[in-house]
Design a protein around this motif. Structure first.
Motif, PDB file in Angstrom:
ATOM      1  N   LEU A 105       0.741  -1.179  -0.006  1.00 22.64           N
ATOM      2  CA  LEU A 105       0.006  -0.047  -0.044  1.00 22.64           C
ATOM      3  C   LEU A 105       0.760   1.413  -0.044  1.00 22.64           C
ATOM      4  O   LEU A 105       0.621   2.206  -0.765  1.00 22.64           O
ATOM      5  N   TYR A 126      -9.754   0.748   6.626  1.00 19.88           N
ATOM      6  CA  TYR A 126      -8.813  -0.169   7.238  1.00 19.88           C
ATOM      7  C   TYR A 126      -7.817   0.972   7.721  1.00 19.88           C
ATOM      8  O   TYR A 126      -7.253   1.885   7.229  1.00 19.88           O
ATOM      9  N   ASP A 204      -7.039  -2.799  -3.114  1.00 19.67           N
ATOM     10  CA  ASP A 204      -6.701  -3.592  -1.653  1.00 19.67           C
ATOM     11  C   ASP A 204      -7.580  -5.052  -1.852  1.00 19.67           C
ATOM     12  O   ASP A 204      -8.634  -5.035  -1.399  1.00 19.67           O
ATOM     13  N   TYR A 207      -8.276  -9.704   1.061  1.00 18.82           N
ATOM     14  CA  TYR A 207      -9.408 -10.600   1.626  1.00 18.82           C
ATOM     15  C   TYR A 207      -9.868 -11.410   0.334  1.00 18.82           C
ATOM     16  O   TYR A 207     -11.046 -11.897   0.572  1.00 18.82           O
ATOM     17  N   ARG A 245       4.877 -11.710   6.624  1.00 23.49           N
ATOM     18  CA  ARG A 245       5.327 -10.594   5.731  1.00 23.49           C
ATOM     19  C   ARG A 245       5.236 -10.847   4.314  1.00 23.49           C
ATOM     20  O   ARG A 245       6.585 -10.484   4.111  1.00 23.49           O
TER      21      ARG A 245
HETATM   22  C1  LIG Z   1      -7.632  -4.024   4.303  1.00 27.22           C
HETATM   23  C2  LIG Z   1      -6.371  -4.423   4.695  1.00 27.22           C
HETATM   24  N1  LIG Z   1      -5.349  -4.161   3.929  1.00 27.22           N
HETATM   25  C3  LIG Z   1      -4.320  -4.410   4.190  1.00 27.22           C
HETATM   26  C4  LIG Z   1      -3.915  -5.298   5.584  1.00 27.22           C
HETATM   27  C5  LIG Z   1      -2.306  -5.537   5.632  1.00 27.22           C
HETATM   28  O1  LIG Z   1      -2.310  -6.770   5.672  1.00 27.22           O
HETATM   29  P1  LIG Z   1      -0.571  -7.397   5.611  1.00 27.22           P
HETATM   30  O2  LIG Z   1       0.284  -6.368   5.549  1.00 27.22           O
HETATM   31  O3  LIG Z   1      -0.474  -8.286   6.712  1.00 27.22           O
HETATM   32  O4  LIG Z   1      -0.654  -8.168   4.353  1.00 27.22           O
HETATM   33  C6  LIG Z   1      -4.803  -5.447   6.260  1.00 27.22           C
HETATM   34  C7  LIG Z   1      -4.709  -5.927   7.716  1.00 27.22           C
HETATM   35  O5  LIG Z   1      -5.276  -6.317   8.401  1.00 27.22           O
HETATM   36  C8  LIG Z   1      -6.111  -5.009   5.964  1.00 27.22           C
HETATM   37  O6  LIG Z   1      -7.090  -5.455   6.959  1.00 27.22           O
END
Ligand SMILES: Cc1ncc(COP(=O)(O)O)c(C=O)c1O
Length: 396
Positions: A105, A126, A204, A207, A245
């Motif tokens: 992100l 988020y 993003d 999920y 990660r």
């Molecule tokens: C919507 C969303 N995006 C990104 C992430 C980041 O996840 P990660 O860095 O563990 O891949 C999360 C983690 O809870 C999330 O809920």
């Protein structure tokens, strides 16, 4: 000596709405048993077969610097997966492996926003989104998705803000915190806004394996969107690998080339043994993913049955992800007030909707991340408390 404005203002200052969460964690540290339905962490660990692959890779010597864009095998696997899901031709040159979705992100906003640019995102959101945007020197601007539209964002609302000038739009489906899966109509509207106002779309999709109703549509697959869309993916949620990660960005080759430069000068890639484990996991077939997702689907069904038998707590259509967004407005309390009361009275911790922006005011988010019987018992207590408050209010 002065610290940079960027770092000292990263979180925007003031309350971040996470006080209930911090309080619950403190109570636990003080030895008070708290039922936690707060953050998106599975109640299972990473599958032993993935750990065995990780161990074999590390023992086999994959512990030195790994290739910065990601190892070829994993980039190929991610490309094939994304292509199979979306139908968009994708090769390793469209893929950068990152240390988790969060890092992706940050990189995606770095690639698309100049300092001072407006970067749009959807509220409820988020929690890290605004800070991530500030982290690249851009200005986060929220566009609300409303409860009366089941938290599906309206294209006209986004256009209204985008027309004033913006560089990017960040969307998230299946959505954290609402559990809503964006419909084709919603995504087509978003795509049109991006094309009209020349926005980069950062999608993003961490999920994407947790869809209980409807279908996951990647906006990269919509007409003329592949050239302006950066997809963020991750092993965290799909394979219970939050601590490993490992995530990715998929986008146009030219963008990925620049992002490889960024990775060289920031993260220097992801450990090789983690990438080998991710590659193993992604090639282990659907069954493993289904096994990781199954508890959430099961608990969602349990929750729907329970909630169908009462009329105080409303359930926002729970179509995906590991959360339920509950409408508590019949209690007359804000999400924060209700969550604080629930924690004080019953030692159950949930997240106030207000932790995720203004649009989910009067709601709470429940993470479905504890064993079924405890989850159901906590939800029943929550509903009973809500009914009591609302009955008392009606009698006044
Ligand atoms: C919507 C969303 N995006 C990104 C992430 C980041 O996840 P990660 O860095 O563990 O891949 C999360 C983690 O809870 C999330 O809920």
């Amino acid at each position: 000596m002065q610290l940079s404005h960027r770092i000292t203002h990263l979180t925007g200052g003031g309350s971040d709405g996470w006080e209930v969460f911090y309080r619950a964690r403190q109570m636990k540290a003080d030895g008070i048993p708290v039922t936690e339905l707060t953050i998106g962490e599975h109640d299972i660990g990473t599958d032993p077969s993935i750990l065995a692959a990780m161990n074999a890779a590390a023992v086999g010597g994959h512990t030195g610097y790994a290739m910065v864009p990601g190892i070829d095998t994993l980039r190929d696997t991610v490309a094939a997966r994304v292509q199979a899901q979306s139908g968009v031709p994708t090769t390793r040159h469209n893929v950068l492996i990152t240390p988790g979705g969060q890092s992706a992100l940050f990189a995606a906003h770095n690639a698309t926003c100049n300092a001072g640019d407006t970067a749009l995102f959807i509220d409820p959101y988020y929690a890290t989104y605004p800070g991530t945007i500030r982290g690249v020197g851009a200005v986060p601007v929220a566009v609300q998705a409303h409860a009366d539209n089941a938290f599906q964002p309206r294209a006209a609302d986004i256009a209204g803000v985008a027309s004033k000038g913006a560089a990017s739009l960040l969307v998230n489906s299946p959505n954290n915190p609402t559990g809503v899966v964006y419909s084709r109509e919603t995504l087509e509207g978003i795509a049109e806004v991006c094309k009209t106002y020349d926005l980069w779309l950062i999608s993003d999709e961490v999920y994407d394996t947790q869809v209980w109703e409807g279908e996951h549509i990647s906006p990269r697959a919509l007409p003329d969107m592949a050239e302006r869309t950066l997809v963020v993916g991750s092993m965290s949620k799909s394979h219970a690998m939050t601590g490993s990660r490992c995530g990715w960005i998929v986008g146009p080759e030219e963008v990925i080339e620049h992002l490889i430069n960024l990775a060289t000068h920031t993260t220097y890639g992801v450990p090789g043994f983690i990438q080998d484990a991710a590659d193993f996991a992604l090639n282990a077939g659907d069954e493993l993913e289904k096994e990781v997702a199954a508890p959430f689907e099961r608990r969602r069904a349990l929750a729907r049955d329970l909630l169908a038998n009462q009329n105080t707590v409303g359930l926002v259509p729970a179509q995906g992800a590991m959360y339920l967004m509950l409408d508590m407005r019949a209690t007359g309390l804000s999400g924060e007030e209700f969550a604080n009361m629930l924690l004080d009275t019953h030692k159950i911790a949930v997240m106030p909707g207000e932790s995720f922006g203004q649009a989910a005011h009067g709601h709470i988010r429940v993470a479905m991340t504890i064993p079924d019987d405890q989850f159901l018992a906590a939800l029943k207590t929550l509903c009973d408390m809500a009914a009591e408050i609302s009955n008392k209010r009606a009698a006044e």
